[in-house]
Enzyme design. Structure first.
Site, short mmCIF file in Angstrom:
data_model
loop_
_atom_site.label_atom_id
_atom_site.label_comp_id
_atom_site.label_asym_id
_atom_site.label_seq_id
_atom_site.Cartn_x
_atom_site.Cartn_y
_atom_site.Cartn_z
N GLY A 50 38.41 3.77 69.73
CA GLY A 50 37.22 4.61 69.89
C GLY A 50 36.79 4.63 71.34
O GLY A 50 37.03 3.66 72.07
N SER A 52 33.99 4.32 72.43
CA SER A 52 32.88 3.39 72.63
C SER A 52 33.35 1.93 72.60
O SER A 52 32.52 1.02 72.73
CB SER A 52 31.81 3.60 71.55
OG SER A 52 32.34 3.33 70.26
N TYR A 53 34.62 1.70 72.42
CA TYR A 53 35.14 0.33 72.36
C TYR A 53 35.35 -0.20 73.77
O TYR A 53 36.28 0.19 74.47
CB TYR A 53 36.46 0.29 71.60
CG TYR A 53 36.34 0.53 70.11
CD1 TYR A 53 35.10 0.69 69.50
CD2 TYR A 53 37.47 0.60 69.30
CE1 TYR A 53 34.99 0.91 68.14
CE2 TYR A 53 37.37 0.81 67.94
CZ TYR A 53 36.12 0.98 67.37
OH TYR A 53 36.03 1.21 66.01
N GLY A 54 34.49 -1.13 74.14
CA GLY A 54 34.47 -1.66 75.51
C GLY A 54 33.29 -1.06 76.24
O GLY A 54 33.10 0.16 76.27
N LYS A 90 38.09 7.60 67.95
CA LYS A 90 36.81 8.11 67.44
C LYS A 90 35.93 8.45 68.63
O LYS A 90 35.76 7.64 69.54
CB LYS A 90 36.16 7.06 66.54
CG LYS A 90 37.01 6.74 65.31
CD LYS A 90 36.34 5.72 64.40
CE LYS A 90 36.26 4.34 65.01
NZ LYS A 90 37.58 3.73 65.26
#
Length: 325
Positions: A50, A52-54, A90
């Site tokens: 995604g 937004s991961y990190g 995502k």
């Protein structure tokens, strides 16, 4: 468009770049490459990430790592084509993403990190708080598919009522929804069981992907009320496991009789329910354990026994706040 054929199980990469919950650091990268290689070598070719991961300095880290790993693997692989690997991401409906063009720009940034996007997914619905924001972003998602920039599109954290409405919008443009992701495990059966989401997905031809199928590791058998992981996962563990003792005992008994681990039984249960679990793995050992969930299937009696015990759990996993009905 090439049809996306998703495998029975995938690999989630939330932990790849997440320090807060999963204690990631850059020294893990070589091990994560080995995890990637092992998964693909054994037919686990769906990798979910995604944008937004990190966060902070690690913003986009999961996507960047996944893109690097895929490229390195394909540079040396003999029998695997790059198109056999499905890179799914995502795209988050952040408050500043308000137009269809903003969704396209988000996907372009993700594609730069990943090398390409096979499956682009709306990370969550804004229907619960800003319903007017959602439609332009979904239009942008469909634009990506029509422009050939992605091989398929999906959504995440949608319940059956909202899913039907969104499906009609996509169908009006002749665009199929490939997949729906929801939190699903023996410690989190809502909304699949309570809302009948699997039946709706089957009706609409949508594949249901189960994220967090091991409930942050609580279903691996490693933890108890006395032995908990560190940080936020430890807090969740101490809240949930005391009321899930009967389920965990049942899980352990079935695992022993099958000569499997509780984690493998938990993942196999997800597959027996017709979903595609995407457990994470930070080490080769964890990836090998996940792979042990493949190649066999729980019988009906075992599934029903686990269902009964799951229904008795006093305090299940907290649901994603963005999950719609």
């Amino acid at each position: 468009m090439t049809t996306l054929n998703l495998p029975p199980m995938g690999c989630g990469t939330w932990a790849w770049g997440n320090r807060l919950l999963w204690e990631y650091d850059e020294s893990m990268d070589s091990s994560l490459q080995q995890v990637f290689n092992l998964c693909v070598d054994n037919g686990v070719t769906l990798f979910d990430t995604g944008d937004s991961y990190g966060t902070g300095k690690l913003s986009g880290r999961s996507e960047s790592l996944l893109g690097q790993f895929a490229q390195r693997y394909c540079d040396t692989a003999v029998n695997v084509q790059r198109t056999e690997i499905c890179l799914a991401t995502k795209l988050a409906p952040y408050p500043w993403r308000l137009t269809r063009r903003s969704m396209i720009a988000a996907a372009e940034a993700s594609a730069e990190r990943l090398g390409r996007i096979d499956l682009a997914q709306m990370h969550w619905s804004t229907a619960n708080y800003l319903p007017w924001q959602e439609w332009p972003l979904l239009d942008g998602l469909m634009d990506l598919y029509e422009a050939g920039k992605v091989r398929g599109v999906g959504v995440s954290n949608y319940g059956p009522k909202r899913l039907r409405r969104v499906h009609r919008r996509f169908a009006d443009r002749g665009i199929p929804i490939v997949s729906l992701q929801v939190q699903y495990s023996l410690l989190s059966t809502y909304p699949v069981t309570e809302l009948g989401l699997k039946e709706v997905c089957d009706e609409l031809g949508i594949q249901l992907i189960a994220y967090s199928p091991l409930a942050l590791g609580l279903l691996t058998g490693k933890y108890s009320a006395e032995k908990t992981p560190s940080g936020l996962r430890g807090v969740v563990c101490r809240q949930i496991l005391p009321g899930a003792r009967s389920l965990l005992d049942c899980l352990g008994a079935i695992a022993e009789s099958r000569e499997k681990t509780p984690a493998q039984v938990s993942l196999n249960w997800c597959m027996a329910k017709g979903t595609i679990p995407i457990p994470g793995a930070k080490t080769v050992e964890q990836a090998q354990q996940n792979l042990g969930a493949l190649g066999w299937m729980l019988d009906r009696g075992e599934v029903e026994e686990l269902d009964r015990e799951a229904a008795k759990v006093k305090k299940p996993m907290v649901q994603n706040i963005f999950q719609t009905r």
